[in-house]
Design a protein around this motif. Structure first.
Motif, PDB file in Angstrom:
ATOM      1  N   GLY A  35       0.813  -1.215   0.000  1.00 57.17           N
ATOM      2  CA  GLY A  35       0.000   0.000   0.000  1.00 57.17           C
ATOM      3  C   GLY A  35       0.839   1.254   0.000  1.00 57.17           C
ATOM      4  O   GLY A  35       0.494   2.244   0.651  1.00 57.17           O
ATOM      5  N   ARG A  36       1.929   1.240  -0.743  1.00 61.48           N
ATOM      6  CA  ARG A  36       2.819   2.411  -0.796  1.00 61.48           C
ATOM      7  C   ARG A  36       2.601   3.151  -2.106  1.00 61.48           C
ATOM      8  O   ARG A  36       3.006   2.714  -3.159  1.00 61.48           O
ATOM      9  CB  ARG A  36       4.286   1.965  -0.666  1.00 61.48           C
ATOM     10  CG  ARG A  36       4.608   1.441   0.721  1.00 61.48           C
ATOM     11  CD  ARG A  36       6.079   1.182   0.921  1.00 61.48           C
ATOM     12  NE  ARG A  36       6.539   0.036   0.173  1.00 61.48           N
ATOM     13  CZ  ARG A  36       7.486   0.066  -0.761  1.00 61.48           C
ATOM     14  NH1 ARG A  36       8.047   1.195  -1.105  1.00 61.48           N
ATOM     15  NH2 ARG A  36       7.854  -1.034  -1.374  1.00 61.48           N
ATOM     16  N   GLY A  37       1.887   4.274  -2.023  1.00 60.18           N
ATOM     17  CA  GLY A  37       1.614   5.090  -3.204  1.00 60.18           C
ATOM     18  C   GLY A  37       0.406   4.655  -3.990  1.00 60.18           C
ATOM     19  O   GLY A  37      -0.020   5.348  -4.919  1.00 60.18           O
ATOM     20  N   VAL A  38      -0.148   3.508  -3.645  1.00 58.49           N
ATOM     21  CA  VAL A  38      -1.337   2.951  -4.309  1.00 58.49           C
ATOM     22  C   VAL A  38      -2.166   2.242  -3.238  1.00 58.49           C
ATOM     23  O   VAL A  38      -1.655   1.913  -2.174  1.00 58.49           O
ATOM     24  CB  VAL A  38      -0.961   1.942  -5.418  1.00 58.49           C
ATOM     25  CG1 VAL A  38      -0.346   2.631  -6.613  1.00 58.49           C
ATOM     26  CG2 VAL A  38      -0.019   0.876  -4.872  1.00 58.49           C
ATOM     27  N   PRO A  39      -3.445   1.990  -3.510  1.00 55.22           N
ATOM     28  CA  PRO A  39      -4.244   1.251  -2.526  1.00 55.22           C
ATOM     29  C   PRO A  39      -3.643  -0.135  -2.260  1.00 55.22           C
ATOM     30  O   PRO A  39      -3.178  -0.810  -3.181  1.00 55.22           O
ATOM     31  CB  PRO A  39      -5.621   1.146  -3.194  1.00 55.22           C
ATOM     32  CG  PRO A  39      -5.666   2.300  -4.141  1.00 55.22           C
ATOM     33  CD  PRO A  39      -4.264   2.458  -4.649  1.00 55.22           C
ATOM     34  N   ARG A  40      -3.643  -0.548  -1.000  1.00 53.84           N
ATOM     35  CA  ARG A  40      -3.123  -1.863  -0.643  1.00 53.84           C
ATOM     36  C   ARG A  40      -4.064  -2.944  -1.154  1.00 53.84           C
ATOM     37  O   ARG A  40      -5.273  -2.896  -0.912  1.00 53.84           O
ATOM     38  CB  ARG A  40      -2.963  -1.977   0.871  1.00 53.84           C
ATOM     39  CG  ARG A  40      -2.370  -3.307   1.325  1.00 53.84           C
ATOM     40  CD  ARG A  40      -2.061  -3.271   2.810  1.00 53.84           C
ATOM     41  NE  ARG A  40      -1.457  -4.513   3.243  1.00 53.84           N
ATOM     42  CZ  ARG A  40      -2.127  -5.520   3.813  1.00 53.84           C
ATOM     43  NH1 ARG A  40      -3.431  -5.402   4.025  1.00 53.84           N
ATOM     44  NH2 ARG A  40      -1.500  -6.625   4.190  1.00 53.84           N
ATOM     45  N   ASP A  41      -3.510  -3.916  -1.852  1.00 49.09           N
ATOM     46  CA  ASP A  41      -4.322  -4.982  -2.439  1.00 49.09           C
ATOM     47  C   ASP A  41      -3.441  -6.230  -2.578  1.00 49.09           C
ATOM     48  O   ASP A  41      -2.885  -6.496  -3.644  1.00 49.09           O
ATOM     49  CB  ASP A  41      -4.867  -4.541  -3.799  1.00 49.09           C
ATOM     50  CG  ASP A  41      -5.882  -5.528  -4.382  1.00 49.09           C
ATOM     51  OD1 ASP A  41      -5.944  -6.675  -3.894  1.00 49.09           O
ATOM     52  OD2 ASP A  41      -6.599  -5.151  -5.330  1.00 49.09           O
ATOM     53  N   PRO A  42      -3.287  -7.001  -1.493  1.00 43.51           N
ATOM     54  CA  PRO A  42      -2.409  -8.175  -1.565  1.00 43.51           C
ATOM     55  C   PRO A  42      -2.811  -9.179  -2.639  1.00 43.51           C
ATOM     56  O   PRO A  42      -1.941  -9.835  -3.229  1.00 43.51           O
ATOM     57  CB  PRO A  42      -2.530  -8.782  -0.160  1.00 43.51           C
ATOM     58  CG  PRO A  42      -2.912  -7.639   0.720  1.00 43.51           C
ATOM     59  CD  PRO A  42      -3.800  -6.783  -0.132  1.00 43.51           C
ATOM     60  N   ASP A  43      -4.110  -9.312  -2.918  1.00 40.59           N
ATOM     61  CA  ASP A  43      -4.531 -10.252  -3.962  1.00 40.59           C
ATOM     62  C   ASP A  43      -4.017  -9.803  -5.328  1.00 40.59           C
ATOM     63  O   ASP A  43      -3.579 -10.625  -6.141  1.00 40.59           O
ATOM     64  CB  ASP A  43      -6.059 -10.370  -3.995  1.00 40.59           C
ATOM     65  CG  ASP A  43      -6.601 -11.099  -2.779  1.00 40.59           C
ATOM     66  OD1 ASP A  43      -5.844 -11.890  -2.177  1.00 40.59           O
ATOM     67  OD2 ASP A  43      -7.781 -10.884  -2.433  1.00 40.59           O
ATOM     68  N   ARG A  44      -4.076  -8.506  -5.576  1.00 36.58           N
ATOM     69  CA  ARG A  44      -3.550  -8.000  -6.848  1.00 36.58           C
ATOM     70  C   ARG A  44      -2.035  -8.180  -6.893  1.00 36.58           C
ATOM     71  O   ARG A  44      -1.472  -8.505  -7.944  1.00 36.58           O
ATOM     72  CB  ARG A  44      -3.912  -6.530  -7.039  1.00 36.58           C
ATOM     73  CG  ARG A  44      -3.487  -6.013  -8.411  1.00 36.58           C
ATOM     74  CD  ARG A  44      -3.734  -4.539  -8.590  1.00 36.58           C
ATOM     75  NE  ARG A  44      -3.245  -4.098  -9.895  1.00 36.58           N
ATOM     76  CZ  ARG A  44      -2.819  -2.883 -10.155  1.00 36.58           C
ATOM     77  NH1 ARG A  44      -2.810  -1.955  -9.204  1.00 36.58           N
ATOM     78  NH2 ARG A  44      -2.382  -2.564 -11.370  1.00 36.58           N
ATOM     79  N   ALA A  45      -1.367  -7.954  -5.762  1.00 31.69           N
ATOM     80  CA  ALA A  45       0.081  -8.162  -5.718  1.00 31.69           C
ATOM     81  C   ALA A  45       0.413  -9.611  -6.081  1.00 31.69           C
ATOM     82  O   ALA A  45       1.341  -9.875  -6.861  1.00 31.69           O
ATOM     83  CB  ALA A  45       0.617  -7.824  -4.332  1.00 31.69           C
ATOM     84  N   ALA A  46      -0.353 -10.542  -5.521  1.00 31.48           N
ATOM     85  CA  ALA A  46      -0.119 -11.953  -5.828  1.00 31.48           C
ATOM     86  C   ALA A  46      -0.287 -12.219  -7.319  1.00 31.48           C
ATOM     87  O   ALA A  46       0.487 -12.976  -7.928  1.00 31.48           O
ATOM     88  CB  ALA A  46      -1.064 -12.829  -5.005  1.00 31.48           C
ATOM     89  N   ALA A  47      -1.290 -11.594  -7.924  1.00 27.69           N
ATOM     90  CA  ALA A  47      -1.517 -11.789  -9.366  1.00 27.69           C
ATOM     91  C   ALA A  47      -0.359 -11.215 -10.183  1.00 27.69           C
ATOM     92  O   ALA A  47       0.062 -11.811 -11.190  1.00 27.69           O
ATOM     93  CB  ALA A  47      -2.834 -11.132  -9.776  1.00 27.69           C
TER      94      ALA A  47
END
Length: 405
Positions: free
Chosen positions: A76-88
């Motif tokens: 969530g640094r500079g953008v909304p935190r979204d661990p699922d998107r990070a995983a993708a």
């Protein structure tokens, strides 16, 4: 332990390219990657701008940019935190052949940052990372045309040295991988090669220091930070030189090496060099922005001491999102004490649950005392309860088989 993880938070090795276009635009993925990295190195870092450039580069097929964007999205640094998107994003990079994507995905699964921890998935991802690093490091030149580039020898050494549960630690194999990467000009591989030698007690200390010096000169923030730490107090027979150490840690921080910023903040704030509270705070803030949870925690404690509890909560939350269990626990404590308004046991429990899930025993005790369920699997739960009971936590003893009532 001398060896540094070549990462910030969980942002693994980046890359440097030569001769690429300099203007970020659709269809110029390497230029957008460079532009994003430059914005991260800015003072202060332009996190939103960097994420925008990384997203354009990733859209155009630059896999390293996908992992860099994933790190920002994960924390969530500079953008909304979204661990699922990070995983993708990590999976996209991993499936495309970039081992760092697999490695970051393994970390997500191991820590549960994208949901419930999944050790089986983490082991599979670590295995995929190891396979890709081995294949990439074994390729002949030109490495820079391969998905992993020459950094994959440094990454291979990292996995072989740590094991990560997918292979037995192989110090000799790690040394050989670092040496090959260093031979082909990868500064971060030279850094870990030097640290590896120092850790093994190699008598040629001068050669290791020379290698760190060269790595720092070639742009390795980890190299600058490692040399700075050696010179700070004087180690392995090298005389202490605090003034030069501060300069090296400053250079590491300027190169966007987050742990270098944290080390600089600690040195300037704890009296190992002439104190400079303003520079120390600025270095800690940069470390936090770059993804080092320790920098966020330092700022959080400072804000709490000044009774600026909203700011403290913001910093502790950032540390929690990066992966620090104690950051989650501190947000819980602020809610429990009523530092953010009226005492809010329900909100405190949410944060304590997250901290306990990341194996913070104090947070687990708070949940236990509040009669809340513990987010631990049966094996971890039994171990925690037995340990807590042995430390006279009555609530744990009452549910440990054979424990005191």
């Amino acid at each position: 332990m001398w060896t540094l993880l070549l990462a910030a938070g969980c942002g693994w090795l980046g890359a440097r390219f030569a001769g690429a276009p300099t203007v970020c635009a659709p269809g110029a993925p390497d230029a957008c990657l460079h532009a994003g990295e430059a914005l991260l190195r800015a003072s202060p870092p332009d996190l939103a701008g960097a994420a925008s450039r990384f997203e354009q580069a990733c859209t155009d097929g630059q896999l390293r940019a996908c992992t860099s964007l994933g790190v920002q999205v994960q924390d969530g640094r500079g953008v909304p935190r979204d661990p699922d998107r990070a995983a993708a994003l990590y999976e996209q990079a991993c499936a495309g052949g970039l081992g760092v994507g697999c490695l970051n995905l393994a970390w997500l699964h191991q820590t549960g940052n994208a949901g419930v921890a999944d050790d089986e998935a983490a082991t599979e991802d670590y295995g995929r990372a190891l396979d890709r690093f081995r294949a990439s490091c074994a390729r002949p030149e030109p490495w820079r045309e391969q998905p992993g580039g020459p950094t994959d020898c440094a990454n291979l050494g990292l996995v072989l040295e740590a094991g990560f549960g997918v292979t037995l630690p192989d110090p000799q194999g790690a040394h050989e991988a670092y040496a090959l990467g260093c031979e082909h000009g990868e500064a971060d591989a030279c850094t870990n090669l030097a640290l590896n030698a120092l850790e093994r007690g190699d008598p040629d200390v001068g050669a290791a220091v020379d290698r760190l010096t060269g790595a720092c000169r070639d742009g390795s923030g980890a190299g600058c930070a490692a040399l700075g730490q050696v010179l700070l107090r004087g180690q392995v027979g090298i005389p202490a030189d605090p003034e030069r150490a501060v300069g090296l840690l400053t250079e590491a921080c300027d190169l966007a090496y987050a742990q270098g910023c944290t080390a600089l903040a600690q040195v300037l704030g704890q009296g190992e060099a002439p104190a400079d509270p303003d520079r120390a705070r600025a270095a800690a803030a940069r470390a936090c922005a770059l993804g080092d949870s320790t920098g966020c925690m330092v700022l959080g404690y400072q804000a709490a001491e000044a009774r600026a509890f909203d700011r403290a909560a913001e910093r502790f939350t950032a540390a929690c999102h990066i992966g620090a269990a104690d950051g989650c626990a501190m947000v819980g404590a602020l809610h429990e004490r009523g530092d953010l308004g009226a005492p809010d046991p329900a909100a405190a429990a949410v944060w304590y649950t997250e901290a306990c899930r990341r194996n913070d025993p104090g947070a687990c005790v708070e949940l236990l005392r509040a009669g809340r369920p513990l987010p631990l699997n049966s094996g971890a739960l039994d171990t925690f309860l037995e340990e807590a009971c042995s430390h006279d936590v009555a609530e744990a003893c009452s549910v440990v088989p054979g424990g005191a009532p």
